[in-house]
Design a protein around this motif. Structure first.
Motif, PDB file in Angstrom:
ATOM      1  N   THR A 530      -7.942 -48.401  -0.726  1.00  0.00           N
ATOM      2  CA  THR A 530      -8.480 -48.916  -2.090  1.00  0.00           C
ATOM      3  C   THR A 530      -8.018 -48.425  -3.175  1.00  0.00           C
ATOM      4  O   THR A 530      -8.215 -49.236  -4.478  1.00  0.00           O
ATOM      5  CB  THR A 530     -10.165 -48.902  -1.607  1.00  0.00           C
ATOM      6  N   ALA A 531      -7.816 -47.459  -3.197  1.00  0.00           N
ATOM      7  CA  ALA A 531      -7.123 -47.201  -4.615  1.00  0.00           C
ATOM      8  C   ALA A 531      -5.823 -47.029  -5.049  1.00  0.00           C
ATOM      9  O   ALA A 531      -5.092 -46.951  -6.399  1.00  0.00           O
ATOM     10  CB  ALA A 531      -6.825 -45.510  -4.338  1.00  0.00           C
ATOM     11  N   ARG A 532      -5.033 -47.916  -4.016  1.00  0.00           N
ATOM     12  CA  ARG A 532      -3.289 -48.566  -4.623  1.00  0.00           C
ATOM     13  C   ARG A 532      -3.534 -50.094  -5.261  1.00  0.00           C
ATOM     14  O   ARG A 532      -4.660 -50.864  -5.061  1.00  0.00           O
ATOM     15  CB  ARG A 532      -2.549 -48.989  -3.663  1.00  0.00           C
ATOM     16  N   LYS A 533      -3.140 -50.282  -6.705  1.00  0.00           N
ATOM     17  CA  LYS A 533      -2.783 -51.696  -6.677  1.00  0.00           C
ATOM     18  C   LYS A 533      -2.540 -52.313  -6.178  1.00  0.00           C
ATOM     19  O   LYS A 533      -1.025 -52.092  -5.921  1.00  0.00           O
ATOM     20  CB  LYS A 533      -2.740 -51.352  -8.688  1.00  0.00           C
ATOM     21  N   ILE A 534      -2.799 -53.492  -5.868  1.00  0.00           N
ATOM     22  CA  ILE A 534      -1.359 -54.867  -5.154  1.00  0.00           C
ATOM     23  C   ILE A 534      -1.422 -55.641  -6.564  1.00  0.00           C
ATOM     24  O   ILE A 534      -1.394 -55.775  -7.389  1.00  0.00           O
ATOM     25  CB  ILE A 534      -2.886 -55.207  -4.604  1.00  0.00           C
TER      26      ILE A 534
END
Length: 534
Positions: A530-534
């Motif tokens: 959830t912390a990584r940008k898509i």
């Protein structure tokens, strides 16, 4: 229903402020309630109602909230009044009053009949009520050992501040805590011949601990693992906890607030140091303190019959579990291990009552059996739609001033039938994540595609928990997820979770509901970071 609601005065949901002592005053005696009920029923039938029911309700709430070393708020409220529902000319009508004179009760019943007759001009088909026998004069009480309202507010404040102190001493940056108590004193009577007096209690101790790492300005939080409960203050009498791989995960029917906040403070310290999860496929081991919310959103809501039929749509959508899937008789909702029941009976549950809000005696029924969709949740005017001869007893109104309608009962996953502990379940996982506590979630308007987070996440490698993880959420669709269920711990691990305030309807109403399960394994579920940008 909307026309009847328009005629109601603006009552507060929580009621009027009272003192803690006033909450202990006895309400109307049963004989007075019966006399008022008979006035309403006679007035309604004399004006042409073919059916009528009356609910006389006294709703008590107490809120004690704290933050760090301070008391944030203490509130006691009472809501007292009468709701009358009728059928006239084949249509529903409803009206309510907070006056208890016989004259006003009669006028309110007559107003409900007038609303029904007005509504009858626009209905497409008349109401069909499932038959219901009258029970005569009966009572039901939550089997509490200690009424929470009799416990001095000072004792509750002292307990919460003691808990906060434990967190602060453990290095917490912020902590807030609360004890919420509810007492519903409800009297129901109908032209079927029932006069039902019920005394219902619920309690919810809760907290959130937050710690900031000043060097990085990052923070982590952990909520309590308490489940709101249909019990009295005895719920806060600690019993032995249970550990899984050394982690305290549950409390056996009671809740140890001080132990939990101590563990939560240690958990946030670990979370600040935990590594971020690598996205991919994992086998998930889901603790009941987490799984209850997944059951709530992906099973309980989509099996509400009004949602299936599209009557309930604007508030949280409809359902992918359409009638054609049920009629087929073989829709594979989940694996063969998945058996889900509805009920309002489980001791200690939030939904536990003897009779629902239209005088139906509560019971248990199958919703998913051996993985197959076999039933829904239906009340008296819905039963005929799915060929039932009687209501399933899941009708509820949040107060006397609200019309009752279909509300979620306790919806629970049955435990496994073969002996299986959580430790043994974890020993068989090569690459997995053990999730404890509920967190954020998202689900689409048909209750199909979803994403769930949690409170704490533990990495499992080769059958052992090797450390904590951060930034975990899993994604799936409902059918895919429940078909990936491969193991369920036995009944010794069964626990209840739940929601104190579950919203539904327009105008919106709230009800309390529990969901039970044992720890359950789901294989090959997609986990994202959830912390990584898509």
């Amino acid at each position: 229903m909307s026309i009847g609601a328009m005629m109601l005065p603006k009552f507060s949901l929580l009621g009027n402020p009272i003192t803690a002592e006033e909450a202990l005053y006895e309400g109307l005696d049963v004989s007075t309630k019966k006399a008022l009920a008979d006035v309403a029923l006679q007035a309604a039938t004399s004006k042409g109602a073919t059916y009528a029911d009356i609910r006389i309700g006294r709703y008590l709430n107490q809120f004690v909230t704290t933050r760090e070393k301070k008391v944030q708020g203490i509130a006691n409220t009472e809501s007292l009044g009468v709701g009358i529902r009728v059928i006239a000319n084949g249509s529903w009508g409803f009206a309510a009053t907070n006056s208890f004179t016989k004259e006003d009760i009669a006028r309110t019943a007559e107003k409900a009949v007038a609303v029904a007759k007005a509504n009858s001009k626009i209905i497409t088909e008349p109401v069909q009520l499932a038959p219901q026998k009258g029970y005569g004069e009966v009572t039901w009480k939550t089997p509490v050992e200690q009424n929470a309202f009799t416990v001095p507010v000072k004792d509750k404040v002292d307990l919460l501040l003691q808990a906060n102190g434990i967190a602060m001493q453990g290095g917490a940056s912020f902590v807030n805590s609360a004890i919420l108590a509810v007492n519903e004193q409800k009297y129901f009577a109908s032209t079927d011949g029932s006069y039902i007096d019920q005394d219902i209690h619920r309690i919810f101790p809760t907290f959130t601990v937050t710690k900031i790492d000043r060097a990085s300005n990052k923070f982590q939080s952990r909520k309590s693992l308490s489940a709101p409960s249909g019990m009295g203050y005895e719920y806060l009498t600690p019993l032995a906890d249970t550990r899984v791989a050394g982690i305290v995960t549950r409390y056996k029917g009671r809740y140890d607030l001080l132990e939990d906040i101590k563990n939560a403070t240690a958990d946030v310290e670990q979370k600040l140091k935990a590594k971020s999860v690598e996205p991919g496929k994992y086998d998930l081991v889901l603790d009941p303190s987490h799984l209850w919310l997944t059951i709530h959103e992906s099973v309980a809501h989509p099996t509400e019959l009004d949602r299936v039929l599209g009557y309930e749509a604007n508030y949280a959508g409809t359902s992918f579990l359409t009638l054609d899937k049920w009629k087929a008789g073989n829709f594979k909702f989940g694996s063969d291990l998945v058996n889900i029941v509805g009920d309002k009976l489980q001791p200690g549950s939030l939904g536990a009552v003897g009779y629902d809000d239209e005088g139906v005696k509560c019971k248990e029924w199958d919703i998913i059996k051996n993985g197959v969709l076999v039933n829904y949740q239906a009340i008296r005017d819905q039963a005929h739609i799915i060929g039932l001869k009687e209501s399933q007893g899941c009708c509820y109104a949040q107060t006397w001033a609200d019309v009752q309608f279909q509300r979620m009962p306790n919806v629970s996953l049955r435990p496994g039938t073969s002996p299986l502990s959580v430790d043994d379940m974890i020993k068989n996982v090569e690459k997995g994540i053990y999730i404890v506590g509920d967190g954020s979630f998202s689900i689409d308007q048909q209750r199909y595609n979803f994403q769930f987070g949690g409170q704490t996440f533990y990495e499992i490698k080769n059958g052992k928990i090797v450390g904590m993880l951060n930034d975990v959420a899993y994604q799936a669709n409902t059918q895919e997820f429940w078909n990936s269920c491969t193991a369920i711990a036995d009944a010794s691990d069964y626990r209840l979770g739940g929601a104190f305030n579950d919203g539904k309807g327009q105008p919106s109403q709230s009800n309390a509901v529990s969901h039970g399960s044992s720890t359950t394994r789901f294989n090959g579920v997609n986990v994202i970071n959830t912390a990584r940008k898509i």
